[in-house]
Enzyme design. Structure first.
Site: not given
Length: 448
Positions: A16, A43, A48, A51, A115, A176, A178-179, A182, A199, A304, A342, A437, A442
């Site tokens: 950011g 990231c 991200c 990883k 800073a 529990g 995503y980190i 993964e 937990r 964040d 994701a 296909h 699809e």
């Protein structure tokens, strides 16, 4: 108007902060960025990107096994963690250089110091120097949350996991989200015995129940152990250098590494924001309006550190919108609705929009369309792992409220599908689209 050293002073050179600074400079602002570690932020440096490199590396474990049924024989095949680790860190160095170059090419001054905010228009640098700015942007991101328990200093977080000297034989992953899921998938594929401690009895809170259940089922089949409704009592090092973990509701466990993946909290501690009059919310999050401005008009925040949606693309959008609003004469708000996401688990999950339960609570009558199938590659490989695609629609008009997927390449497929959900397409629109296909994608236009 008062004279200032800079038009914009950004604290933090993550996704950011870099975007906001670059765009502000392109609009003609005099910009400086203070970064105490490395340009690129979580990231690029410890999140991200590295990883995902590990995820790619982990996938080869199954690919090597599956290749046999496709006619390939590999007599000697072994995994070297240090080769992957060092190559990943080398690529992090490359990206750090590119991000630095991008800022410099736009005339942004990079100050490699910590800073802190010492006033509405003043920043104090690590060397004691004070500088002034018409606007101050806080983009310092978040940091891993470490549970308070005896011996917690013996564990590591996602910051340190990329620098392990060797693969642990046994790892306990706390969390529990995503980190946790993964890294559980990554280490399991590398041959480490993985145990997840959580937990509650819920994985990936916020994702659709069907996907959570499927990932748990597949993870157990892959050999990952789970200890639910468990909290740390303590961690201690044994005489042989292992870690003994005691927890509630379960027996003690001996492992070689404990990885805390229990969430991230805004990194506002010690920034001087309270003294400058900036309002902080729960967990130290910076409260901002729709344009990223705090209750102090000259101080702003994106990413964040605001604890709204902790995703890199969201931080980038917020940084762009902030710079366009303040320096580009283009007031821009960022919509936090219908954000695709994701989980790069094994297999990966992707989702956009409302879950089934959320849709029922909001709209009452809904329609669910699903495809539960075995990918073609898995059939020939002899792998029983099944994928699940799910579409949630408003029964009244057929508008798609959410799409949820678990299976190979789901995040890649979801990016295009998310556009359809964002613009409000209907199930009929998908039905009218000819399938490609044979593909997994699809299934989205053939849902029943």
């Amino acid at each position: 108007m008062a004279d200032y050293d800079y038009d914009l002073f950004t604290i933090g050179a993550g996704s950011g902060g870099v975007r906001a600074s670059r765009v502000a400079a392109a609009h003609g602002a005099k910009v400086a960025v203070a970064e105490e570690y490395r340009v690129g932020g979580t990231c690029v440096i410890r999140g991200c990107v590295p990883k995902k490199m590990l995820v790619y590396g982990a996938h080869f474990a199954e690919d090597v096994q599956d290749a046999r049924n496709f006619g390939w024989t590999m007599e000697t095949c072994r995994f070297d963690w240090k080769v992957l680790r060092d190559n990943v860190l080398k690529d992090v160095d490359r990206l750090n250089g590119l991000y630095t170059q991008t800022l410099e090419n736009h005339g942004v001054e990079i100050i490699p110091q910590r800073a802190t905010v010492s006033g509405p228009n003043e920043v104090t640098l690590g060397d004691g120097r004070k500088v002034t700015a018409r606007h101050i942007l806080i983009a310092v991101g978040a940091r891993p949350l470490i549970p308070e328990c005896k011996g917690h200093e013996l564990g590591i977080t996602s910051n340190e996991v990329f620098h392990l000297d060797e693969l642990p034989r046994r790892i306990l992953i706390a969390g529990g989200g995503y980190i946790a899921n993964e890294f559980a998938g990554i280490f399991n594929e590398f041959g480490t015995h993985v145990t997840i401690i959580n937990r509650s009895d819920t994985l990936l809170r916020g994702y659709d129940q069907s996907l959570r259940d499927r990932l748990l089922q597949i993870s157990v089949m892959k050999g990952i152990d789970f200890r639910f409704n468990a909290s740390f009592r303590g961690i201690e090092k044994t005489e042989d250098g292992c870690l003994r973990v005691s927890m509630t509701n379960h027996d003690d466990l001996e492992v070689d590494c404990v990885l805390f993946a229990t969430g991230r909290i805004p990194n506002t501690e010690g920034l001087g924001l309270e003294a400058a009059g900036v309002t902080l919310g729960e967990r130290g999050a910076i409260a901002v309006d729709d344009y990223g401005t705090t209750n102090v008009p000259s101080i702003h925040a994106v990413g964040d550190v605001t604890d709204r949606v902790q995703l890199t693309p969201v931080a980038i959008r917020e940084g762009q919108a902030f710079a366009d609003t303040l320096f580009g004469d283009k007031p821009t708000k960022v919509s936090h609705d219908c954000i695709p996401s994701a989980v790069f688990s094994h297999p990966p999950i992707a989702a956009v929009g409302l879950t089934e339960s959320e849709a029922r609570n909001k709209f009452g009558t809904i329609k669910i369309y699903q495809s539960d199938f075995r990918p073609m590659k898995n059939v020939l490989a002899g792998r029983n792992e099944r994928s699940l695609y799910k579409m949630v629609c408003n029964a009244a008009d057929g508008r798609i409220l959410g799409i949820h997927m678990i299976g190979p390449d789901s995040p890649e497929i979801m990016q295009a599908a998310a556009v359809a959900v964002k613009v409000g397409l209907t199930k009929d629109d998908f039905d009218a689209t000819v399938a490609i296909h044979p593909t997994m994608a699809e299934e989205l236009v053939l849902l029943k």
